[in-house]
Scaffold this active site. Sequence first.
Site, short mmCIF file in Angstrom:
data_model
loop_
_atom_site.label_atom_id
_atom_site.label_comp_id
_atom_site.label_asym_id
_atom_site.label_seq_id
_atom_site.Cartn_x
_atom_site.Cartn_y
_atom_site.Cartn_z
N HIS A 6 0.83 -1.21 0.00
CA HIS A 6 0.00 0.00 0.00
C HIS A 6 0.87 1.27 0.00
CE1 HIS A 6 -3.72 2.23 1.17
NE2 HIS A 6 -2.82 3.05 1.69
N GLU A 7 1.79 1.35 0.94
CA GLU A 7 2.63 2.56 1.05
C GLU A 7 3.55 2.72 -0.15
OE1 GLU A 7 1.83 4.79 3.15
OE2 GLU A 7 0.53 3.52 4.37
N HIS A 13 1.61 4.39 -2.97
CA HIS A 13 1.55 5.85 -2.83
C HIS A 13 2.86 6.50 -3.28
CE1 HIS A 13 -2.22 6.10 -0.69
NE2 HIS A 13 -1.79 5.44 0.36
N ASP A 35 -7.58 7.33 2.68
CA ASP A 35 -7.03 7.82 1.40
C ASP A 35 -8.16 8.13 0.42
OD1 ASP A 35 -4.41 7.38 2.32
OD2 ASP A 35 -4.41 5.33 1.55
#
Length: 162
Positions: free
Chosen positions: A7-8, A11, A79
């Site tokens: 996930h990170e 981004h 988000d």
Amino acid sequence: KRRTSIHETGHALIALLNGIPVESISIKSEIGSLGRVCLKADHRDMTEGHCIKLLAMLLGGRNAERIILGDNSAGCSEDYKRANDLATKMSEVYGMGDIGVDSKVMFLKKADQMATELLTKHKELLLKISDELIKGKSFSGDELKKMVDECANGQSDWSEPA
């Protein structure tokens, strides 16, 4: 931990690939967060094009989860809320896009497509950075940018992170 790292990384990769400077990325636990991508303070350029890139970055974690793991978790909700808020402002406050044609949904779809295409194209890089985060590595924005640049130029050696 794997989902958080994917996930990170989603981004951070979308940010870097779109020219949005990243300060750092980590999945070391912090209060209220399993992971975090910090953007440099000078990333705010409120043009329509830049806002689409910000939307893509906000959706990047969700899209990375979907590309690698097949679905996304409820952890994407904050988000998505932020992306929805920005898309609403683009359409209803800032007057971006074609008046009466472009809606917040259209902006979100455009950003979603951008994020999906970039992360699919750079799937191997996404996985390699994610794996380093799982091992406990945190990256400064400069370290991460160097890795992305080396990969783009075919010069990366993934046996030791940059």
